[in-house]
Design an enzyme around this catalytic site. Structure first.
Site, short mmCIF file in Angstrom:
data_model
loop_
_atom_site.label_atom_id
_atom_site.label_comp_id
_atom_site.label_asym_id
_atom_site.label_seq_id
_atom_site.Cartn_x
_atom_site.Cartn_y
_atom_site.Cartn_z
N GLN A 13 39.74 34.17 36.01
CA GLN A 13 40.18 35.57 35.98
C GLN A 13 39.45 36.38 34.90
O GLN A 13 40.02 37.26 34.28
CB GLN A 13 41.71 35.65 35.79
CG GLN A 13 42.33 36.93 36.32
CD GLN A 13 43.83 36.81 36.57
OE1 GLN A 13 44.26 36.00 37.37
NE2 GLN A 13 44.63 37.61 35.90
N CYS A 52 42.57 32.80 43.31
CA CYS A 52 42.12 31.52 42.76
C CYS A 52 41.65 30.53 43.82
O CYS A 52 40.48 30.16 43.87
CB CYS A 52 43.24 30.89 41.95
SG CYS A 52 43.67 31.81 40.45
N HIS A 102 42.38 24.07 41.77
CA HIS A 102 43.43 24.53 42.68
C HIS A 102 43.24 24.02 44.11
O HIS A 102 43.44 24.75 45.08
CB HIS A 102 43.52 26.07 42.67
CG HIS A 102 44.87 26.57 43.08
ND1 HIS A 102 45.29 27.86 42.86
CD2 HIS A 102 45.90 25.96 43.72
CE1 HIS A 102 46.50 28.03 43.34
NE2 HIS A 102 46.89 26.89 43.86
N ASP A 289 36.13 32.55 38.89
CA ASP A 289 36.64 32.61 40.26
C ASP A 289 36.93 34.04 40.74
O ASP A 289 36.94 34.30 41.93
CB ASP A 289 37.87 31.71 40.43
CG ASP A 289 39.01 32.06 39.47
OD1 ASP A 289 38.81 32.88 38.55
OD2 ASP A 289 40.10 31.48 39.64
N HIS A 290 37.22 34.96 39.82
CA HIS A 290 37.48 36.37 40.16
C HIS A 290 37.73 37.08 38.84
O HIS A 290 37.70 36.46 37.77
CB HIS A 290 38.68 36.53 41.10
CG HIS A 290 39.90 35.80 40.65
ND1 HIS A 290 40.66 36.21 39.57
CD2 HIS A 290 40.47 34.65 41.08
CE1 HIS A 290 41.65 35.35 39.38
NE2 HIS A 290 41.55 34.38 40.27
#
Length: 501
Positions: A13, A52, A102, A289-290
């Site tokens: 994140q 995620c 994840h 991931d973002h």
């Protein structure tokens, strides 16, 4: 030529537009700033799904979410989908994961020979989205407690996790250098900071003062937001609930501190590479991931295609191999699988599907692709929300919401939506036709609904009776640790010492 090790470091994140490697920023990241100054930095790198699990499944497989069923944070990741870990194992690499990926479902390895830690998130189907009840807000959805409770702390769940992740990764490097042979490794180190909750120890909190923290640009009124943004405000319970300015500042300050915490951990890994003599033979890749909206446009967390949510850091550090440069072309984390294969001097299997494209031309200063496709079908949606990023433009496509068009070269903060302007009608029409040709939205919608229904049924069933967890259980054989009577003491001490006497 000797094949290089690959150390792939991920942060969770981490919003690229806020980082000092991309803009004037108060965020203190000396280690990553040095790697950026001496490495290849991608100025327009994106995740392929701003959440995620879907993002990570695409990252490790190089395939877009709709191709592999990566619909949301409880999507099953099939064991027969090839990942970069499978490819690198076939090329003779040792593959290991320390930290978060994840993975959902019973396969928790997906090609990695070993996982050094468990995951911080559950491996079951409990977080499945429900398009059958789009107006019902599940209890496990994000709310605004992360912002309202933002501030310094002594300890958190996430600190417990990342401390273990980095310790186990360093131990892996120490073990590697003490083993005989010269088999290369690909070690993935995936930390969970700076993901919310927005809290960090005082030593990192105190790196910043309130005056250092830029506040979000004045948000649009709720009524002026696009429909997906409006749904997100309801998803995380922010609709008609303005946040106190001091808590917005606190959340951003803690987030900046968490970015510095990640940087310190990168520094620990770099020092371990130096101490073990592995630095010269190891390519370092850093990404995520973002991002996180952090209050921009009045939004938080991720789950949209705006720059703060969808753009990720991406740098490759291999000074003896690639000259320092900036890459302006739009690329994505789906491109990492073919890139890792190229760095390992391997070949892709022509018979296997792949959406990612190698970044090797970009790394070598040649012309590479300038195009990203993205797919989002999770929280806040009631139908697929897709994205095309090419050249100066970003096109956000939905069959239920109005499509959005932005010129990022002239409007990097996405203040002016262009789809209704006469001057952009030809471009908008071309993007719309391309998107409709690429994505069969009714078919994908049907697949998502069917998957959600299956997973909800299975999750409810498995919650009854005896619990059998899919969560990864790292196993340690204590009989082979430290000092044991079946191992010659002198031999043990000699082999465990580095450098050996």
């Amino acid at each position: 030529m000797k094949r290089k090790n690959i150390l792939f470091i991920m942060a969770d994140q981490m919003a690229a537009p806020m980082l000092p490697m991309y803009a004037s920023s108060p965020v203190k990241m000396p280690h990553l700033s040095r790697l950026a100054a001496e490495g290849v930095v991608f100025d327009a790198a994106y995740c392929n799904s701003p959440l995620c699990a879907p993002s990570r499944f695409t990252l490790v497989s190089g395939q877009l979410p709709s191709k592999i069923g990566a619909y949301d944070n409880a999507a099953d990741f099939p064991a027969d989908v090839p990942t970069y870990a499978h490819y690198l194992r076939r090329l003779g690499y040792r593959t290991a994961l320390s930290g978060k990926m994840h993975f959902c479902g019973p396969d928790q390895l997906h090609g990695y020979e070993e996982r050094l830690t468990s995951d911080i998130y559950p491996a079951d189907y409990g977080w499945a989205v429900n398009w059958d009840e789009p107006d019902v807000r599940p209890t496990w959805y994000h709310n605004m407690s992360s912002v309202l409770q933002a501030g310094p702390c002594v300890r958190t769940n996430q600190l417990d996790f990342d401390e273990e992740v980095v310790f186990k990764a360093q131990q892996y490097l120490f073990d590697h250098v003490r083993e005989e042979g010269d088999q290369p490794f690909c070690l993935t180190v995936s930390m969970t900071h700076p993901h919310d909750p927005y809290t960090i120890p005082k030593s990192y909190w105190n790196l910043y003062s309130d005056d250092d923290i830029p506040m979000p640009h004045a948000p649009l009124a709720q009524s002026e937001l696009d429909p997906h943004s409006q749904r997100l405000l309801k998803v995380y319970d922010l609709w008609d609930k303005p946040l106190p300015a001091n808590k917005i500042r606190d959340a951003r300050r803690a987030y900046f501190g968490a970015c510095s915490y990640i940087d310190d951990n990168v520094g620990k890994l770099l020092q371990t590479l130096e101490d073990t003599g592995l630095a010269e033979d190891t390519i370092i890749v850093f990404s995520g991931d973002h991002g996180d909206m952090l209050g921009e446009r009045g939004l938080w967390y991720k789950m949209h295609w705006f720059e703060m949510s969808a753009r990720v850091p991406l740098l490759v550090y291999a000074p003896g191999q690639f000259k320092a440069r900036r890459v302006k072309d739009a690329v994505s984390t789906a491109d990492l699988l073919p890139t890792f294969v190229a760095l390992a001097q391997g070949q892709l299997d022509a018979g296997l599907p792949l959406d990612g494209r190698s970044l090797l031309p970009h790394l070598q200063g040649e012309r590479g692709h300038d195009e990203v496709f993205g797919e989002y079908m999770a929280e806040g949606t009631n139908s697929p929300l897709m994205m095309i990023r090419r050249g100066a433009y970003k096109f956000i496509y939905s069959e239920r919401d109005p499509c959005l068009l932005y010129d990022l070269h002239n409007d990097p903060k996405e203040q002016e939506e262009l789809s209704q302007l006469l001057a952009h009608q030809d471009l908008f029409t071309a993007f719309l036709a391309e998107a409709r040709a690429k994505w069969d939205i009714p078919a994908i919608h049907h697949q998502v609904l069917a998957s959600q229904r299956r997973r909800r049924f299975v999750a409810e069933s498995l919650a009854i009776g005896k619990l059998k967890s899919w969560d990864h259980q790292p196993l340690v054989d204590a009989s082979q640790q430290y000092m044991r009577n079946h191992i010659d003491l002198d031999d043990l001490e000699r082999k465990a010492r580095y450098p050996q006497p």
